[in-house]
Write a protein that holds these residues in place. Structure first.
Motif, PDB file in Angstrom:
ATOM      1  N   LEU A 131      32.477 -33.535  74.894  1.00 34.08           N
ATOM      2  CA  LEU A 131      33.001 -33.817  76.232  1.00 34.08           C
ATOM      3  C   LEU A 131      32.139 -34.974  76.889  1.00 34.08           C
ATOM      4  O   LEU A 131      30.963 -34.736  76.586  1.00 34.08           O
ATOM      5  CB  LEU A 131      32.835 -32.252  77.065  1.00 34.08           C
ATOM      6  CG  LEU A 131      33.517 -33.069  78.530  1.00 34.08           C
ATOM      7  CD1 LEU A 131      35.134 -33.115  78.248  1.00 34.08           C
ATOM      8  CD2 LEU A 131      33.251 -31.861  79.215  1.00 34.08           C
ATOM      9  N   ILE A 132      32.597 -35.823  76.936  1.00 35.29           N
ATOM     10  CA  ILE A 132      32.330 -37.550  77.856  1.00 35.29           C
ATOM     11  C   ILE A 132      32.952 -37.590  78.992  1.00 35.29           C
ATOM     12  O   ILE A 132      35.093 -37.762  79.303  1.00 35.29           O
ATOM     13  CB  ILE A 132      32.484 -38.836  76.856  1.00 35.29           C
ATOM     14  CG1 ILE A 132      31.260 -38.698  75.662  1.00 35.29           C
ATOM     15  CG2 ILE A 132      31.717 -39.429  77.452  1.00 35.29           C
ATOM     16  CD1 ILE A 132      31.682 -39.431  74.850  1.00 35.29           C
ATOM     17  N   LEU A 133      32.294 -37.565  80.050  1.00 37.22           N
ATOM     18  CA  LEU A 133      32.825 -37.062  81.396  1.00 37.22           C
ATOM     19  C   LEU A 133      33.164 -38.568  81.961  1.00 37.22           C
ATOM     20  O   LEU A 133      31.767 -39.723  81.839  1.00 37.22           O
ATOM     21  CB  LEU A 133      32.189 -36.595  82.648  1.00 37.22           C
ATOM     22  CG  LEU A 133      32.439 -35.515  82.038  1.00 37.22           C
ATOM     23  CD1 LEU A 133      31.906 -34.294  82.985  1.00 37.22           C
ATOM     24  CD2 LEU A 133      34.497 -34.783  82.098  1.00 37.22           C
ATOM     25  N   GLU A 134      33.940 -39.797  82.433  1.00 43.22           N
ATOM     26  CA  GLU A 134      33.403 -40.840  82.863  1.00 43.22           C
ATOM     27  C   GLU A 134      34.756 -40.926  84.713  1.00 43.22           C
ATOM     28  O   GLU A 134      35.802 -39.696  84.822  1.00 43.22           O
ATOM     29  CB  GLU A 134      34.204 -41.997  82.382  1.00 43.22           C
ATOM     30  CG  GLU A 134      33.874 -42.237  80.657  1.00 43.22           C
ATOM     31  CD  GLU A 134      32.458 -43.196  80.405  1.00 43.22           C
ATOM     32  OE1 GLU A 134      32.721 -43.793  82.123  1.00 43.22           O
ATOM     33  OE2 GLU A 134      32.133 -42.777  79.689  1.00 43.22           O
ATOM     34  N   PRO A 135      34.308 -41.526  85.010  1.00 43.76           N
ATOM     35  CA  PRO A 135      34.605 -41.833  86.745  1.00 43.76           C
ATOM     36  C   PRO A 135      36.658 -42.187  86.459  1.00 43.76           C
ATOM     37  O   PRO A 135      36.848 -42.043  87.464  1.00 43.76           O
ATOM     38  CB  PRO A 135      34.007 -42.469  87.470  1.00 43.76           C
ATOM     39  CG  PRO A 135      32.952 -43.190  85.987  1.00 43.76           C
ATOM     40  CD  PRO A 135      32.933 -43.016  85.533  1.00 43.76           C
ATOM     41  N   THR A 136      36.468 -43.172  85.561  1.00 46.14           N
ATOM     42  CA  THR A 136      37.973 -44.352  85.595  1.00 46.14           C
ATOM     43  C   THR A 136      38.268 -44.326  84.755  1.00 46.14           C
ATOM     44  O   THR A 136      38.095 -43.853  83.597  1.00 46.14           O
ATOM     45  CB  THR A 136      37.396 -45.694  86.436  1.00 46.14           C
ATOM     46  OG1 THR A 136      37.115 -45.886  85.358  1.00 46.14           O
ATOM     47  CG2 THR A 136      37.139 -45.387  87.671  1.00 46.14           C
ATOM     48  N   ARG A 137      39.765 -44.619  84.579  1.00 52.53           N
ATOM     49  CA  ARG A 137      40.429 -45.262  83.556  1.00 52.53           C
ATOM     50  C   ARG A 137      40.180 -45.645  81.863  1.00 52.53           C
ATOM     51  O   ARG A 137      39.537 -45.650  81.248  1.00 52.53           O
ATOM     52  CB  ARG A 137      41.813 -44.703  83.975  1.00 52.53           C
ATOM     53  CG  ARG A 137      43.100 -43.625  84.292  1.00 52.53           C
ATOM     54  CD  ARG A 137      44.121 -43.542  84.903  1.00 52.53           C
ATOM     55  NE  ARG A 137      44.334 -43.524  85.446  1.00 52.53           N
ATOM     56  CZ  ARG A 137      45.151 -43.706  86.966  1.00 52.53           C
ATOM     57  NH1 ARG A 137      44.492 -43.874  87.474  1.00 52.53           N
ATOM     58  NH2 ARG A 137      46.128 -42.495  87.776  1.00 52.53           N
ATOM     59  N   GLU A 138      39.518 -47.138  83.583  1.00 56.93           N
ATOM     60  CA  GLU A 138      39.159 -48.128  82.854  1.00 56.93           C
ATOM     61  C   GLU A 138      38.189 -47.844  81.907  1.00 56.93           C
ATOM     62  O   GLU A 138      37.941 -48.577  80.468  1.00 56.93           O
ATOM     63  CB  GLU A 138      38.390 -49.322  83.670  1.00 56.93           C
ATOM     64  CG  GLU A 138      39.810 -49.809  83.855  1.00 56.93           C
ATOM     65  CD  GLU A 138      40.797 -49.075  84.790  1.00 56.93           C
ATOM     66  OE1 GLU A 138      41.528 -49.602  85.677  1.00 56.93           O
ATOM     67  OE2 GLU A 138      40.572 -48.044  85.862  1.00 56.93           O
ATOM     68  N   LEU A 139      37.060 -47.661  82.138  1.00 58.80           N
ATOM     69  CA  LEU A 139      35.840 -46.565  81.606  1.00 58.80           C
ATOM     70  C   LEU A 139      36.188 -45.792  80.383  1.00 58.80           C
ATOM     71  O   LEU A 139      35.253 -45.654  79.107  1.00 58.80           O
ATOM     72  CB  LEU A 139      34.665 -45.995  82.559  1.00 58.80           C
ATOM     73  CG  LEU A 139      34.590 -47.233  83.818  1.00 58.80           C
ATOM     74  CD1 LEU A 139      33.162 -46.568  84.554  1.00 58.80           C
ATOM     75  CD2 LEU A 139      33.358 -48.272  83.078  1.00 58.80           C
ATOM     76  N   ALA A 140      37.271 -44.952  80.620  1.00 55.04           N
ATOM     77  CA  ALA A 140      37.402 -44.064  79.637  1.00 55.04           C
ATOM     78  C   ALA A 140      37.260 -44.351  78.555  1.00 55.04           C
ATOM     79  O   ALA A 140      37.065 -44.335  77.411  1.00 55.04           O
ATOM     80  CB  ALA A 140      37.764 -42.500  79.743  1.00 55.04           C
ATOM     81  N   ALA A 141      38.721 -45.796  78.722  1.00 57.83           N
ATOM     82  CA  ALA A 141      39.366 -46.416  77.793  1.00 57.83           C
ATOM     83  C   ALA A 141      38.298 -46.727  76.883  1.00 57.83           C
ATOM     84  O   ALA A 141      38.790 -47.474  75.941  1.00 57.83           O
ATOM     85  CB  ALA A 141      40.352 -47.341  78.396  1.00 57.83           C
ATOM     86  N   GLN A 142      37.506 -47.507  77.458  1.00 55.36           N
ATOM     87  CA  GLN A 142      36.163 -48.489  76.287  1.00 55.36           C
ATOM     88  C   GLN A 142      35.798 -47.356  75.347  1.00 55.36           C
ATOM     89  O   GLN A 142      35.007 -47.572  74.944  1.00 55.36           O
ATOM     90  CB  GLN A 142      35.990 -49.117  77.894  1.00 55.36           C
ATOM     91  CG  GLN A 142      36.341 -50.339  78.643  1.00 55.36           C
ATOM     92  CD  GLN A 142      35.677 -51.212  79.148  1.00 55.36           C
ATOM     93  OE1 GLN A 142      34.050 -51.309  79.291  1.00 55.36           O
ATOM     94  NE2 GLN A 142      35.735 -52.175  80.574  1.00 55.36           N
ATOM     95  N   VAL A 143      35.123 -46.770  76.767  1.00 60.43           N
ATOM     96  CA  VAL A 143      34.467 -44.956  75.824  1.00 60.43           C
ATOM     97  C   VAL A 143      34.892 -45.469  74.335  1.00 60.43           C
ATOM     98  O   VAL A 143      34.549 -44.968  72.610  1.00 60.43           O
ATOM     99  CB  VAL A 143      33.844 -44.122  76.573  1.00 60.43           C
ATOM    100  CG1 VAL A 143      33.137 -43.197  75.316  1.00 60.43           C
ATOM    101  CG2 VAL A 143      32.906 -44.769  77.556  1.00 60.43           C
ATOM    102  N   ALA A 144      36.198 -44.906  74.353  1.00 63.07           N
ATOM    103  CA  ALA A 144      37.798 -44.792  73.531  1.00 63.07           C
ATOM    104  C   ALA A 144      37.277 -45.967  72.550  1.00 63.07           C
ATOM    105  O   ALA A 144      37.335 -45.012  70.956  1.00 63.07           O
ATOM    106  CB  ALA A 144      38.385 -44.737  73.386  1.00 63.07           C
ATOM    107  N   GLU A 145      37.220 -47.318  72.717  1.00 60.00           N
ATOM    108  CA  GLU A 145      37.157 -48.552  71.859  1.00 60.00           C
ATOM    109  C   GLU A 145      35.952 -47.971  71.466  1.00 60.00           C
ATOM    110  O   GLU A 145      36.021 -48.962  70.086  1.00 60.00           O
ATOM    111  CB  GLU A 145      36.955 -49.730  72.788  1.00 60.00           C
ATOM    112  CG  GLU A 145      38.793 -50.008  73.168  1.00 60.00           C
ATOM    113  CD  GLU A 145      38.792 -51.309  73.618  1.00 60.00           C
ATOM    114  OE1 GLU A 145      38.245 -51.856  75.089  1.00 60.00           O
ATOM    115  OE2 GLU A 145      39.811 -52.294  73.450  1.00 60.00           O
TER     116      GLU A 145
END
Length: 476
Positions: free
Chosen positions: A76-90
């Motif tokens: 599990l990776i917790l990110e504060p915002t959608r943008e950061l979550a999307a960048q980790v997915a990239e």
């Protein structure tokens, strides 16, 4: 030291090489071996230091063995915002190309049914924002008892946004025997307490003093009257060799108005802020990355995490309300060893803010006052509806004023020039946070919502098409 010296697999090394990287950054050199050994880790690093790859790369190798189970993510990776979550997915897509790992993204604004379907198939990596994760957990759509690796990214940003209670609750749902990695640009007492509670004998990795501005960034403070800020900004943009620039404002209304003003003046600019639909934000960021426009006007929704290569300049049109925001804003330039330039326009009302920034960073920012005001004078009569000035014409325009004359004094003969401030409202003190954190600009979310729904994150939702890189399956 090369990536091969860090203990990564041959398949992963191939992906890293194909991505164009040859040498690890300091945070990667220090963190990756410890993560591969299964140790808990605290990583204190500014954005732009390569910290995302510092946990993504070892996670791919760690998860290379084992199998998935329905509704039970393995990590599990917790990110504060959608943008950061999307960048980790990239990052997982880019580096996991030679691994058959599955991934799911849980963020507000995306159809919940698609996310649940991905979880039912079983995933190796779950990237989530705290609110949406807690929502699905309370609905019984996800189990965390099989999650043996937790990453808490941008922990200080989580604190700002009021997510620490959610994170504490999530940690209690995970197995006690697990590996936990915590990354933060700063280490305030609340984050230290969180680490002490949920990490076991962690290795501490620090690649820069907390909240220290990047030494590769040349920083300037530009004193200016509030009514002359736009003219000063245009003069700075024209005087510098600006390849790409990000301009930060404290308010969404200021972002919109400033972008229109720049476009009217012939600049290739665009904007992103919290009132835009997510699909529109992504589209404007892509235009900026591709070079269709070279100036991005942004609110603090973009201040952290955006990794855009080649940004030569950062301009703080508004001095940030909080010192940490200054560090993260200017961190958009001078990345990965490159140099950058950051200007902050400062009005008399900003004196206290600048003093706090200098106290936090431990350095005195140089003051500069370039010859300015010509653009401001040209725009003022048209924008404010003032009567034409005496002598306004070719002769007047051809006679520049002496550089030593203060910009603010030039507007003195025009009384109404200072009165209207609809576009640039007088800055009010930011509201206090209930949990002992800092205030926020109007682009930030409320610390905690009464109910957790799909709109539990800092912006209004992902209303556009889901980009291809958000698909949850990696590799073939």
């Amino acid at each position: 030291m090369s990536f091969a010296d860090l203990g990564l697999s041959d398949e992963l090394l191939r992906a890293v090489t194909d991505a164009g990287y040859t040498e690890p950054t300091p945070i990667q050199r220090q963190a990756i071996p410890s993560v591969l050994m299964g140790k808990d880790l605290i990583g204190i690093a500014q954005t732009g230091t390569g910290k995302t790859a510092a946990f993504v790369l070892p996670m791919i190798d760690i998860l290379g063995e084992g199998r998935t189970r329905a509704l039970m993510p393995r990590s599990l990776i917790l990110e504060p915002t959608r943008e950061l979550a999307a960048q980790v997915a990239e990052n997982f897509v880019k580096y996991g190309t030679n691994h058959k790992l599955s991934m799911a993204l849980l963020i507000g604004g995306v159809q919940m049914g698609d996310q649940v379907k991905a979880l039912q198939s079983g995933v190796d990596v779950l990237i989530a924002t705290p609110g949406r994760l807690m929502d699905l957990f309370q609905r019984g759509k996800i189990l965390l008892t099989g999650c043996n690796l937790l990453v808490i990214d941008e922990a200080d940003r989580m604190l700002d946004m009021g997510f620490i209670p959610d994170i504490e609750e999530i940690c209690t749902k995970l197995p006690k025997q697990r590996q936990t990695l915590l990354f933060s640009a700063t280490m305030p007492p609340v984050i230290k307490k969180l680490a002490d509670k949920f990490l076991t004998d962690p290795k501490r990795v620090e690649v820069a003093r907390p909240a220290t501005a990047n030494v590769n960034i040349k920083q300037w403070v530009v004193p200016v009257a509030a009514s002359d800020k736009r003219g000063m900004l245009r003069d700075l943009l024209r005087a510098e060799d600006v390849t790409t620039a990000i301009i930060f404002c404290n308010r969404k209304t200021t972002v919109r108005d400033l972008n229109k003003s720049l476009q009217k003046s012939g600049f290739r600019s665009t904007e992103i802020h919290g009132d835009m639909e997510q699909s529109q934000r992504i589209a404007e960021l892509e235009r900026f990355k591709k070079g269709d426009v070279n100036i991005l006007v942004a609110s603090d929704v973009a201040a952290r995490g955006l990794d855009i290569k080649g940004v030569s300049h950062v301009y703080n049109f508004d001095a940030p309300w909080h010192p940490d925001d200054y560090v993260h804003r200017i961190g958009r330039t001078g990345r990965a060893g490159a140099t950058g330039i950051a200007y902050t326009l400062v009005t008399p009302d900003d004196a206290e803010n600048i003093a706090e920034i200098e106290k936090l960073t431990g350095m005195k920012i140089e003051r500069v006052k370039p010859a300015s005001g010509e653009t401001a004078r040209e725009e003022a009569p048209e924008k404010r509806g003032a009567a034409p000035r005496r002598g306004r014409g070719r002769k007047t325009e051809a006679e520049p004023r002496p550089k030593a004359e203060p910009v603010a004094a030039e507007a003195a003969p025009e009384p109404e020039a200072r009165a209207p401030r609809e576009a640039e409202p007088r800055r009010e003190a930011p509201p206090r946070r209930e949990r002992g954190g800092r205030g926020r600009s109007d682009d930030r979310p409320e610390p905690r919502r009464q109910s957790r729904g799909s709109q539990d994150e800092p912006d209004e939702g992902w209303n556009g098409p889901v980009p291809d890189f958000l698909k949850y399956t990696l590799g073939a």
